[in-house]
Design a protein around this motif. Structure first.
Motif, short mmCIF file in Angstrom:
data_model
loop_
_atom_site.label_atom_id
_atom_site.label_comp_id
_atom_site.label_asym_id
_atom_site.label_seq_id
_atom_site.Cartn_x
_atom_site.Cartn_y
_atom_site.Cartn_z
N LYS A 52 0.85 -1.19 0.00
CA LYS A 52 0.00 0.00 0.00
C LYS A 52 0.89 1.24 0.00
O LYS A 52 1.77 1.38 0.86
N ASP A 84 -12.74 -2.19 -0.13
CA ASP A 84 -13.52 -1.39 -1.07
C ASP A 84 -13.43 -1.92 -2.50
O ASP A 84 -13.98 -1.31 -3.42
N ALA A 85 -12.75 -3.03 -2.70
CA ALA A 85 -12.52 -3.57 -4.04
C ALA A 85 -13.80 -3.93 -4.76
O ALA A 85 -13.95 -3.64 -5.96
N LYS A 144 -7.20 -1.57 -2.94
CA LYS A 144 -8.42 -1.03 -2.33
C LYS A 144 -8.94 -1.91 -1.20
O LYS A 144 -9.82 -1.50 -0.45
N ILE A 153 -5.22 -2.50 -8.68
CA ILE A 153 -5.91 -1.45 -7.92
C ILE A 153 -6.90 -2.07 -6.93
O ILE A 153 -7.00 -1.64 -5.79
N PHE A 167 -15.55 -0.82 -6.06
CA PHE A 167 -14.72 -0.28 -7.13
C PHE A 167 -14.89 -1.07 -8.42
O PHE A 167 -15.08 -0.50 -9.49
#
Length: 89
Positions: free
Chosen positions: A29, A65-66, A62, A58, A69
């Motif tokens: 990260k 929150d993937a 995340k 990405i 997204f």
């Protein structure tokens, strides 16, 4: 068979180290410098392999929150969490 678009996967299934029972992968990260710790694998079916690869990495970054997204990206995806659960969208 894949007729159009591209498929890419990002995850901790090959490049990792286990220390004291915890798995640390090679994706770090940028805000903390620590490895991500949410998904074993993220696979994306996108408009191109390059695009799918970008989205997969990405999504790993995340973490929790993937899913949101990836749903917003309008791509098909396949996730495997740390418990081995499979999530397909």
């Amino acid at each position: 068979p894949l007729i159009g678009g591209g498929l890419a996967t990002s995850g901790d299934y090959e490049k990792f180290i286990t220390i004291s029972g915890r798995r640390y992968c090679h994706i770090f990260k940028p805000d903390s410098g620590f490895p991500v710790h949410c998904w074993h694998s993220v696979s994306i079916l996108g408009v191109s392999t390059l695009w799918a690869g970008c989205l997969a990495t990405i999504a790993m970054l995340k973490e929790r929150d993937a899913r949101e997204f990836l749903r917003n990206s309008k791509c098909k995806f396949f996730l495997i969490d740390l418990a081995g659960n499979v999530l397909i969208d």
